[in-house]
Design a protein around this motif. Structure first.
Motif, mmCIF file in Angstrom:
data_model
loop_
_atom_site.group_PDB
_atom_site.id
_atom_site.type_symbol
_atom_site.label_atom_id
_atom_site.label_comp_id
_atom_site.label_asym_id
_atom_site.label_seq_id
_atom_site.Cartn_x
_atom_site.Cartn_y
_atom_site.Cartn_z
ATOM 1 N N ALA A 207 41.292 28.470 -29.483
ATOM 2 C CA ALA A 207 40.597 29.528 -28.754
ATOM 3 C C ALA A 207 41.560 30.646 -28.378
ATOM 4 N N ALA A 208 42.794 30.247 -27.966
ATOM 5 C CA ALA A 208 43.808 31.244 -27.616
ATOM 6 C C ALA A 208 44.144 32.098 -28.844
ATOM 7 N N ALA A 209 44.232 31.429 -29.991
ATOM 8 C CA ALA A 209 44.512 32.162 -31.233
ATOM 9 C C ALA A 209 43.398 33.164 -31.500
ATOM 10 N N LEU A 210 42.154 32.747 -31.264
ATOM 11 C CA LEU A 210 41.015 33.642 -31.469
ATOM 12 C C LEU A 210 41.067 34.826 -30.511
ATOM 13 N N GLY B 78 41.242 38.613 -31.589
ATOM 14 C CA GLY B 78 40.208 39.534 -31.145
ATOM 15 C C GLY B 78 40.770 40.717 -30.379
ATOM 16 N N SER B 79 41.805 40.424 -29.509
ATOM 17 C CA SER B 79 42.263 41.484 -28.609
ATOM 18 C C SER B 79 43.623 42.047 -29.015
ATOM 19 N N ARG B 80 44.332 41.358 -29.904
ATOM 20 C CA ARG B 80 45.706 41.720 -30.284
ATOM 21 C C ARG B 80 46.597 41.798 -29.046
ATOM 22 N N ASN B 81 46.219 41.024 -28.007
ATOM 23 C CA ASN B 81 46.991 41.028 -26.765
ATOM 24 C C ASN B 81 47.644 39.655 -26.603
ATOM 25 N N MET B 82 48.960 39.594 -26.921
ATOM 26 C CA MET B 82 49.692 38.329 -26.883
ATOM 27 C C MET B 82 49.692 37.743 -25.472
ATOM 28 N N HIS B 83 49.892 38.614 -24.476
ATOM 29 C CA HIS B 83 49.959 38.177 -23.088
ATOM 30 C C HIS B 83 48.663 37.491 -22.675
ATOM 31 N N LEU B 84 47.550 38.090 -23.045
ATOM 32 C CA LEU B 84 46.243 37.541 -22.704
ATOM 33 C C LEU B 84 46.034 36.178 -23.375
ATOM 34 N N ALA B 85 46.439 36.114 -24.638
ATOM 35 C CA ALA B 85 46.260 34.870 -25.386
ATOM 36 C C ALA B 85 47.079 33.739 -24.767
ATOM 37 N N LEU B 86 48.322 34.077 -24.369
ATOM 38 C CA LEU B 86 49.195 33.052 -23.767
ATOM 39 C C LEU B 86 48.650 32.609 -22.412
ATOM 40 N N THR B 87 48.158 33.569 -21.643
ATOM 41 C CA THR B 87 47.580 33.234 -20.351
ATOM 42 C C THR B 87 46.399 32.280 -20.533
#
Lengths: 615, 78
Positions: free
Chosen positions: A246-249, A253-262
């Motif tokens: 889901a984090a990868a998705l 989707g957002s190209r926001n690494m910080h958001l994905a890691l959070t």
């Protein structure tokens, strides 16, 4: 040097938490020194704390387990990569700190077992001729005579052959008052001689003693997990990969690494995973302290679902030891009637003899021994003494000797029988002189039992007994038991339980484990009254009441329900927290550090909620 | 065969428990070893001619786990 090493090894976890934690604090305090120092101090803190987490993650991965530590490790590495060292430090430090807190709870529940092990007797004094030899408790063999002095714990299960003492049995029964024991009484290992002196012939020794068995049972019980807990372990198995995906998705989707890691880190179901074990371990540990041994968590659900409780009568609801309830003298005094009856029963093995003799002893009556006596099977006892011929038995015994009760006497007898007594007629030289009524008294703590069961949600109570319907009904009426099935053979008890199960009931059976063994085996939940003689039943049962206290049955069912209730609360709370946090992350109102803090707070809340069961 | 129940200290993670179980099982002369994480204890059965309690203690120590108390254990045929 090696001592220093030992200390390091023992306190490594605390050291890691302290070092990493100090670095985090230092990094914040010395922020004015510049961002470079701040970044490296935080990175170092994250590496120190994260090393442990990563090691655990890899260890679990090698056994093909996707764990939360894996999620934390990946998230922490990612956070450092994108320059957010503070967040990496916070995530890893909170994770190990949470683990440490969990460890503390575990230590408290383990200490119950430690306490038991420490109570296991280590040495024994055995008598060899006139000499006392101190040996290891495990070298004592059955048949040895063991001497126990005040303050010492009894090292074997056995029979007292000399001396008397008050014995503290609280370790086995939770009973606060000491038991007074004398010759011919049975004593159990692990109980403590408080005052007096005992010589005990060892019957069960070493690893076979009641106390050793209890210790092993308690240890084994910690091993088994309830179904809820297993589900959660399985849950973590697919949940971790799912969150990573889901984090990868989110990233794609957002190209926001910080958001994905959070998203990745917040998704860790920490509270969910500790939800069940803390509650189960705390609850089982607590009930064990009160002499209620619930054998393993997976049985909790069955116990909590029970809606019918079936009881054996004799030995379970009643004391199982017949006692004289009434003495009636027709013309002679009561004492005289009892004295003559005792004289006839003195050497007989008649089933009423014990009750009559102990009643005589209680009233300090010394019966004059009879010269000869015979047991008339199915009728009673006939004895010849200084006073002439004494009969103790039923009405048929009288009739066989060509005599009978007067109508008034017969009416009196019926009256006593209707009160639930087994009535013996005493006759002297062909004339009835009195009646002795004998009952098996109800255990004091059985009163109030049914009410307490109904309060815990039990719908029906049933009595299954081999005794006659009238005696059974009388006991049932006094206790408020709903249904009575009397005159049952052991296999018929099984039939009754099967019938109840077929109509959709979940049946708990309470028995003393000898004639009830088949019924206990077939019931959904088996509750064994655990005294020394029923060790096997204790091992096989779902719940063992170590102290033989029937009044604890509602407590045992109640604590099981409470444990499951707390587990459910925890699961709902944990799932809700994670879902809310994930929504917050996607909406960008929750950040990694604050999210983790809320996360760990929820773990702590769930842990504290579980620890409530210790009280 | 000797049966012993060892009360362990510093057994902090289920993974450590699994590792300890594997390592003790691999000791020559060990017939069976079972670590009960929740109880913090280990039940071992070994051949006293080949293996000793001291050797098991040493192994535990190397893995950072202490042995607090040892009592005779339940026989494995229970």
């Amino acid at each position: 040097m090696s001592r220093y090493n030992d200390w390091l090894i023992r306190n490594r976890e605390k050291l890691v938490i302290a070092t990493s934690g100090s670095l985090i604090v230092a990094a914040w305090l010395l922020r004015p020194l510049g961002n470079t120092f701040h970044f490296w101090a935080m990175t170092l803190a994250a590496i120190i704390a994260g090393y442990t987490v990563a090691k655990e993650a890899i260890g679990r991965l090698s056994t093909r387990q996707f764990s939360i530590s894996l999620l934390v490790t990946i998230a922490a590495i990612g956070a450092i990569v994108i320059g957010e060292a503070w967040e990496a430090a916070a995530v890893t430090w909170l994770y190990i700190f949470g683990g440490f807190l969990e460890g503390l709870t575990l230590a408290r529940t383990r200490s119950a077992l430690r306490g038991l092990v420490d109570l296991m007797p280590r040495t024994a004094k055995i008598k060899r001729g006139e000499e006392l030899v101190t040996v290891s408790a495990y070298e004592v063999k059955a048949g040895h005579v063991v001497v126990v002095l005040p303050g010492e714990s009894i090292p074997v299960d056995g029979k007292v052959v000399a001396g008397r003492a008050s014995v503290d049995t609280s370790s086995l029964t939770g009973e606060p008052l000491p038991a007074e024991v004398a010759v011919d009484d049975t004593v159990l290992s692990g109980t403590i001689c408080q005052g007096g002196y005992l010589e005990v012939v060892a019957e069960r020794v070493g690893t076979d003693t009641t106390f050793s068995q209890l210790v092993y049972l308690v240890a084994e019980a910690q091993e088994q997990k309830p179904k809820v807990q297993r589900t959660l372990d399985a849950f973590a198995q697919w949940y971790t990969p799912a969150v990573i995906m889901a984090a990868a998705l989110v990233y794609l989707g957002s190209r926001n690494m910080h958001l994905a890691l959070t998203f990745l880190v917040i998704g860790c179901p920490g509270a969910l995973v500790v939800a069940a074990p803390v509650a189960v371990v705390a609850g089982l540990g607590n009930s064990a302290k009160h002499g209620i041994l619930i054998k393993g968590g997976e049985r909790l659900e069955r116990i909590a679902k029970a809606d019918v409780v079936a009881f054996d009568k004799t030995g379970t609801l009643t004391l199982g030891q017949p006692q004289v309830a009434s003495v009636t003298g027709f013309e002679l005094e009561e004492e005289r009637v009892l004295s003559l009856a005792a004289a006839a029963e003195l050497r007989s093995e008649h089933h009423l003899a014990t009750a009559i003799l102990s009643a005589a002893e209680k009233r300090q009556i010394e019966p004059a021994p009879a010269d000869d006596w015979t047991i008339e099977a199915g009728l009673g006892v006939v004895a010849h003494g200084p006073d002439g011929e004494i009969l103790v038995g039923n009405r048929r015994l009288l009739l066989s000797r060509g005599t009978d009760l007067t109508p008034e006497q017969a009416a009196l007898m019926v009256e006593h029988e209707e009160a639930g007594e087994t009535v013996a007629i005493i006759a002297l030289n062909g004339q009835a002189i009195g009646l002795i009524g004998i009952t098996d008294p109800i255990k004091p703590d059985a009163f109030g039992l049914v009410k307490a069961l109904k309060r815990t949600g039990i719908k029906t109570t049933v009595m299954l007994t081999g005794d006659n319907p009238r005696a059974a009904q009388l006991v049932a009426d006094q206790l408020g038991i709903d249904e009575v099935r009397a005159g049952l053979l052991p296999e018929q008890k099984v039939e009754v339980i099967r019938e109840l199960q077929k109509t959709g009931h979940v049946v708990a059976m309470v028995g003393d484990g000898i004639n009830d063994a088949p019924a206990l085996a077939i019931a959904d939940v088996s509750i064994a009254m655990g005294s020394s003689g029923t060790r096997v039943a204790m091992e096989a049962s779902d719940i063992a009441l170590i102290g033989d206290r029937i009044g604890q049955v509602p407590g045992a069912i109640g604590i099981s329900r409470r444990i499951l209730g707390v587990v459910r609360q925890n699961v709902v709370f944990a799932v809700a927290t994670v879902l809310l946090l994930l929504a917050g992350v996607v909406l960008q109102v929750i950040h990694l550090g604050s999210g983790m803090a809320i996360h760990e707070a929820s773990v702590l809340l769930v842990t504290l909620n579980g620890m409530r069961l210790m009280k | 065969m000797t049966n012993e129940m060892m009360m362990l200290t510093n057994l902090n993670c289920p993974t450590c428990a699994a590792k300890l179980e594997k390592a003790t099982q691999a000791l020559p002369g060990m017939k069976s070893a079972r670590v009960i994480f929740g109880a913090g204890s280990m039940n071992v059965e070994y051949d006293p001619n080949v293996l000793s309690q001291e050797k098991i203690r040493t192994l535990c120590k190397q893995m950072g786990i202490g042995v607090a108390t040892v009592v005779p254990g339940p026989s494995s045929d229970i």
